[in-house]
Scaffold this active site. Structure first.
Site, PDB file in Angstrom:
ATOM      1  CG  ASP A   1      -1.467  -1.269   1.323  1.00 49.86           C
ATOM      2  OD1 ASP A   1      -2.709  -1.591   0.939  1.00 49.86           O
ATOM      3  OD2 ASP A   1      -1.061  -2.287   2.114  1.00 49.86           O
TER       4      ASP A   1
ATOM      5  CG  HIS B   1      -3.005  -5.376   2.645  1.00 50.85           C
ATOM      6  ND1 HIS B   1      -2.430  -4.427   1.846  1.00 50.85           N
ATOM      7  CD2 HIS B   1      -3.614  -6.380   2.038  1.00 50.85           C
ATOM      8  CE1 HIS B   1      -2.717  -5.015   0.664  1.00 50.85           C
ATOM      9  NE2 HIS B   1      -3.125  -6.261   0.972  1.00 50.85           N
TER      10      HIS B   1
HETATM   11  N1  LIG Z   1      -0.580  -8.205   2.219  1.00 50.94           N
HETATM   12  C1  LIG Z   1      -0.643  -7.830   0.816  1.00 50.94           C
HETATM   13  O1  LIG Z   1      -0.141  -6.677   0.528  1.00 50.94           O
HETATM   14  C2  LIG Z   1      -0.790  -8.867  -0.310  1.00 50.94           C
HETATM   15  C3  LIG Z   1      -1.318 -10.202   0.022  1.00 50.94           C
HETATM   16  N2  LIG Z   1      -1.667 -11.044  -0.758  1.00 50.94           N
HETATM   17  C4  LIG Z   1      -2.096 -12.428  -0.356  1.00 50.94           C
HETATM   18  O2  LIG Z   1      -0.863 -13.309  -0.271  1.00 50.94           O
HETATM   19  C5  LIG Z   1      -1.368 -14.626  -0.527  1.00 50.94           C
HETATM   20  C6  LIG Z   1      -0.906 -15.513  -1.307  1.00 50.94           C
HETATM   21  O3  LIG Z   1      -0.977 -14.979  -2.586  1.00 50.94           O
HETATM   22  P1  LIG Z   1      -0.698 -15.829  -4.008  1.00 50.94           P
HETATM   23  O4  LIG Z   1       0.740 -16.389  -3.842  1.00 50.94           O
HETATM   24  O5  LIG Z   1      -1.018 -14.945  -5.006  1.00 50.94           O
HETATM   25  O6  LIG Z   1      -1.674 -17.287  -3.888  1.00 50.94           O
HETATM   26  P2  LIG Z   1      -1.406 -18.487  -4.723  1.00 50.94           P
HETATM   27  O7  LIG Z   1      -2.662 -19.293  -4.420  1.00 50.94           O
HETATM   28  O8  LIG Z   1      -0.754 -18.497  -5.858  1.00 50.94           O
HETATM   29  O9  LIG Z   1      -0.421 -19.254  -3.509  1.00 50.94           O
HETATM   30  C7  LIG Z   1      -0.663 -19.613  -2.281  1.00 50.94           C
HETATM   31  C8  LIG Z   1       0.005 -20.785  -1.793  1.00 50.94           C
HETATM   32  O10 LIG Z   1      -0.005 -21.086  -0.736  1.00 50.94           O
HETATM   33  C9  LIG Z   1      -0.434 -22.366  -0.472  1.00 50.94           C
HETATM   34  N3  LIG Z   1      -0.858 -22.657   0.813  1.00 50.94           N
HETATM   35  C10 LIG Z   1      -2.125 -22.441   1.075  1.00 50.94           C
HETATM   36  N4  LIG Z   1      -2.238 -22.930   2.460  1.00 50.94           N
HETATM   37  C11 LIG Z   1      -1.057 -23.041   2.942  1.00 50.94           C
HETATM   38  C12 LIG Z   1      -0.541 -23.496   4.171  1.00 50.94           C
HETATM   39  N5  LIG Z   1      -1.350 -23.823   5.278  1.00 50.94           N
HETATM   40  N6  LIG Z   1       0.484 -23.782   4.597  1.00 50.94           N
HETATM   41  C13 LIG Z   1       1.586 -23.625   3.368  1.00 50.94           C
HETATM   42  N7  LIG Z   1       1.043 -23.207   2.137  1.00 50.94           N
HETATM   43  C14 LIG Z   1      -0.164 -22.943   1.935  1.00 50.94           C
HETATM   44  C15 LIG Z   1      -1.000 -22.796  -1.595  1.00 50.94           C
HETATM   45  O11 LIG Z   1      -0.811 -24.455  -1.812  1.00 50.94           O
HETATM   46  C16 LIG Z   1      -0.591 -22.101  -2.725  1.00 50.94           C
HETATM   47  O12 LIG Z   1       0.439 -22.723  -3.218  1.00 50.94           O
HETATM   48  C17 LIG Z   1      -2.944 -14.464  -0.596  1.00 50.94           C
HETATM   49  O13 LIG Z   1      -3.495 -14.377   0.620  1.00 50.94           O
HETATM   50  C18 LIG Z   1      -3.017 -13.321  -1.091  1.00 50.94           C
HETATM   51  O14 LIG Z   1      -4.489 -12.498  -0.921  1.00 50.94           O
HETATM   52  C19 LIG Z   1      -1.390 -10.783  -2.117  1.00 50.94           C
HETATM   53  C20 LIG Z   1      -1.052  -9.605  -2.480  1.00 50.94           C
HETATM   54  C21 LIG Z   1      -0.624  -8.634  -1.573  1.00 50.94           C
HETATM   55  O1  LIG Z   2      -6.367  -7.701  -3.205  1.00 54.24           O
HETATM   56  C1  LIG Z   2      -6.104  -8.830  -2.976  1.00 54.24           C
HETATM   57  O2  LIG Z   2      -6.590  -9.803  -2.878  1.00 54.24           O
HETATM   58  C2  LIG Z   2      -4.592  -9.027  -2.995  1.00 54.24           C
HETATM   59  C3  LIG Z   2      -3.982  -7.802  -1.975  1.00 54.24           C
HETATM   60  O3  LIG Z   2      -3.933  -8.028  -0.838  1.00 54.24           O
HETATM   61  C4  LIG Z   2      -3.629  -6.712  -2.903  1.00 54.24           C
HETATM   62  O4  LIG Z   2      -3.377  -6.545  -4.096  1.00 54.24           O
HETATM   63  O5  LIG Z   2      -3.449  -5.874  -2.259  1.00 54.24           O
END
Ligand SMILES: NC(=O)C1=CN([C@@H]2O[C@H](COP(=O)(O)OP(=O)(O)OC[C@H]3O[C@@H](n4cnc5c(N)ncnc54)[C@H](O)[C@@H]3O)[C@@H](O)[C@H]2O)C=CC1
Ligand SMILES: O=C([O-])CC(=O)C(=O)O
Length: 328
Positions: free
Chosen positions: A162, A190
């Site tokens: 952010d 967030h």
């Molecule tokens: N804080 C922030 O600014 C942001 C947060 N996110 C969040 O980050 C997270 C991950 O996003 P992506 O990599 O795009 O998702 P993705 O679905 O591509 O990858 C997530 C991975 O985590 C694994 N996973 C699920 N539960 C698990 C567990 N208990 N232990 C270990 N691995 C586990 C899944 O098998 C998958 O491979 C999501 O919750 C997304 O919303 C995404 C963008 C920004």
């Molecule tokens: O919006 C979502 O689900 C992923 C995220 O946290 C972001 O891009 O800020």
């Protein structure tokens, strides 16, 4: 003499953020070009996920990173977090098109309770934890509450994406170089309720607020653009932000570990009561980092518009916390 390797655990290692993150950690972008790392990677105990993780590990090997001192693949957090110095908790269920963040709360609460307990049992007593998986602040809160033997201050949530989004929007609006902005922050959760605040921001000593001088733009363009950026990326890509999220995770951990040289950065950290945020709430604050510690910037004046923004994002966070109380 070369440094001893440190242990870096990453969950969700075969996911899309993992794919954008691991190679940068292994190349030294997070902890320094002189710091060897051992990657301890966690994925769910599912054949497809574990196979995908194997593929990512083959690629890591094929990069021949001189700083990569070891790679481990795990399906059990008690093994993945053993003695770990850094833990990046990325694995969670990402939001798909049309899905609200609140829907994710229940599914993810279970994951972060188990992982908090595992960190409590086996991680380094100084482990630095960054929660990326959404809802990041509340997941960090759950992990922190599930790890009573570790210092609460070591549990943080990612607000840096952010912060970086806000910096880019301001640079485009006012025509300065994004790297020149100082004293920007994002308060709160967030989520779209976050309050990005450029009232104190400067570029080469000049006030960004005075440069822009447009409260209507602040309230009706800037804040909604930053707040809804995640959703805009999902709408455009069909997938949530990954490279920019990984980049923000690197920025967050690098600044925490190596220091921000006196500059403000935004981290989601447990409040000690600063700015009237109840103690323990994991909230985005301006911090300065040095010597592996962060310190919340205190004494900033909060005007009525900002107070309203802070109250709104705090109310949302407290609602999320209430929703998981029975699990803690
Ligand atoms: N804080 C922030 O600014 C942001 C947060 N996110 C969040 O980050 C997270 C991950 O996003 P992506 O990599 O795009 O998702 P993705 O679905 O591509 O990858 C997530 C991975 O985590 C694994 N996973 C699920 N539960 C698990 C567990 N208990 N232990 C270990 N691995 C586990 C899944 O098998 C998958 O491979 C999501 O919750 C997304 O919303 C995404 C963008 C920004
Ligand atoms: O919006 C979502 O689900 C992923 C995220 O946290 C972001 O891009 O800020």
């Amino acid at each position: 003499m070369s440094k001893a390797p440190v242990r870096v655990a990453v969950t969700g290692a075969a996911g899309q953020i993992g794919y954008a993150l691991l190679f940068r950690i292994a190349s030294g972008e997070m902890l320094g070009k002189d710091q060897p790392v051992i990657l301890q990677l966690l994925e769910i105990p599912d054949e497809k996920a574990q196979n995908a993780l194997k593929g990512v590990i083959m690629e890591l090997e094929d990069c021949a990173f001189p700083l990569l001192a070891g790679i481990e693949a795990h399906s059990d957090p008690l093994q993945a977090f053993k003695d770990t110095d850094y833990a990046l908790l990325v694995g969670a269920r990402p939001r798909g098109p049309g899905m609200e963040r609140a829907d994710l709360l229940a599914a993810n609460a279970q994951i972060f309770t188990a992982q908090g307990k595992a960190l409590n049992a086996v991680a380094s007593r100084n482990v630095k934890v960054l929660v990326v998986g959404n809802p990041a602040n509340t997941n960090a809160y759950i992990a922190m509450k599930s790890a009573p033997d570790l210092p609460a201050k070591n549990f943080t949530a990612m607000l840096r994406l952010d912060h970086n989004r806000a910096a880019s929007q301001l640079a485009a609006k006012a025509g300065f170089k994004v790297g020149d902005i100082r004293k920007l922050t994002v308060w709160g959760n967030h989520s779209p309720t976050m309050y990005a605040d450029y009232r104190f921001a400067t570029v080469n000593g000049k006030s960004v607020k005075e440069m822009i001088n447009d409260q209507e733009w602040n309230a009706n363009v800037f804040l909604p653009t930053v707040g809804k950026r995640g959703a805009a990326i999902i709408a455009a890509r069909g997938l949530s932000s990954a490279a920019s999220a990984a980049n923000a995770a690197i920025d967050h951990m690098r600044d925490w570990a190596l220091g921000s040289n006196g500059e403000w950065v935004t981290m989601g950290v447990p409040s000690n009561g600063e700015y009237g945020i109840p103690a323990g709430v994991v909230f985005g604050f301006p911090v300065i980092t040095a010597g592996g510690e962060y310190k919340i910037v205190e004494g900033l004046e909060i005007d009525a518009f900002s107070q309203e923004g802070i109250n709104k994002t705090l109310a949302e966070l407290q609602g999320e916390q209430d929703g998981v109380k029975h699990l803690l």
